[in-house]
Design an enzyme around this catalytic site. Sequence first.
Site, PDB file in Angstrom:
ATOM      1  N   CYS A   1      -2.613   0.562   1.869  1.00 59.64           N
ATOM      2  CA  CYS A   1      -1.179   0.308   1.041  1.00 59.64           C
ATOM      3  C   CYS A   1      -0.787   1.445   0.055  1.00 59.64           C
ATOM      4  CB  CYS A   1      -2.002  -0.875   0.352  1.00 59.64           C
ATOM      5  SG  CYS A   1      -0.585  -1.472   0.287  1.00 59.64           S
TER       6      CYS A   1
ATOM      7  N   CYS B   1       7.429   0.975  -0.946  1.00 57.55           N
ATOM      8  CA  CYS B   1       6.354   0.425   0.074  1.00 57.55           C
ATOM      9  C   CYS B   1       5.968   1.692  -0.226  1.00 57.55           C
ATOM     10  CB  CYS B   1       6.796   0.218   1.499  1.00 57.55           C
ATOM     11  SG  CYS B   1       5.890  -0.106   2.711  1.00 57.55           S
TER      12      CYS B   1
HETATM   13  O1  PYC Z   1       2.550   0.877   1.687  1.00 61.60           O
HETATM   14  O2  PYC Z   1       3.031   0.084  -0.412  1.00 61.60           O
HETATM   15  C1  PYC Z   1       2.505   0.274   0.541  1.00 61.60           C
HETATM   16  C2  PYC Z   1       2.966  -1.846   1.494  1.00 61.60           C
HETATM   17  C3  PYC Z   1       3.424  -3.010   0.635  1.00 61.60           C
HETATM   18  C4  PYC Z   1       2.902  -3.524   1.127  1.00 61.60           C
HETATM   19  C5  PYC Z   1       2.351  -2.851   2.639  1.00 61.60           C
HETATM   20  N1  PYC Z   1       2.701  -1.894   3.052  1.00 61.60           N
END
Ligand code: PYC
Length: 319
Positions: free
Chosen positions: A245, A95
């Site tokens: 993300c 994550c």
């Molecule tokens: O930032 O990799 C990330 C992530 C995955 C799910 C929520 N954030």
Amino acid sequence: MNSGHAAYNAIRVIDSHTAGEPTRVILSGGPQLKGKTLQESLHYLRTESDCFRLSVIGEPRGSEVIVGALLCDAVDQTAATGVIFFNDVGYLGMCGHGSIGVVTTLAHLGRIGPGTHHIETPVGTVQTTLHDDGRVSISNVPSYRYRAHVPVDVPGYGTCHGDIAWGGNWFFLIADHGLPLVIDHRAELIAYTTAVRKALSAACITGANNALIDHIELEAPPVSSENSARNFMLCPGASFDRSPCGTGTSARLACLYAEGRLKPGDTWYQEGILGTVFQGTIALHGDCILPTITGRAWITGEATLLYDPDDPFRSGIKF
Ligand code: PYC
């Protein structure tokens, strides 16, 4: 066996958000994990103590938006910590926003200072850099595009095309969705991406080795001309990523590299649905790329979670 209810007393956590996406780091009071590697510890947590997960991040103590980061012993003694990430429906390989949250939390605790630190995850070791100004860079696991322009028929919406890519989790990245990537349209965006994920599963479209694709990423041009692109990311479950993300940006960088649109030395500015930005660069690693993602987290709270044995929802609420 998993007892099915949480028998904890007091769990110490620190909350933060990275570019809008929350992380809850669990410092102490969680289950005693068994296993020689982080993968074995994850297996133990999943099969023997899974009730811990929802009890810490699910309602009434948390919400479906929070990603949990359970600190655990690293196998590599030089690593700053081991960590297992999870959300309300299961476990995440890696994550990105959560790793930035973990580094910021360790710095808040005085356990690390500016410089380079390694974090062990079940899918590999991640090198991180805490910068003097509080930003954090994550050198993510090797990432790659697995398949390009895969068609999928989405009931009620028609056919769309997506790239399948690994960035520490499996992603389906769609450009031809025709939806506005603005926060006011989040209900529509969640409904569409959920339908895509269902359609992928029904059509047996997977990542490598039949891996489930549980993250759906919509692409669009940026709102700010200073950035390279905007995304919307459906996380496993019903929640969407408030940040750009980290693993999703890594998957995007892998696709851009595969298309010849990004090379080492270039910087990609990935805007998320709230307009916050992660910076991405790449290095080459065989057929894969090694993405570096830079962002910033802020501490929002320190708490002790309590578990009253009489509380009917002490194990969290399962929807
Ligand atoms: O930032 O990799 C990330 C992530 C995955 C799910 C929520 N954030």
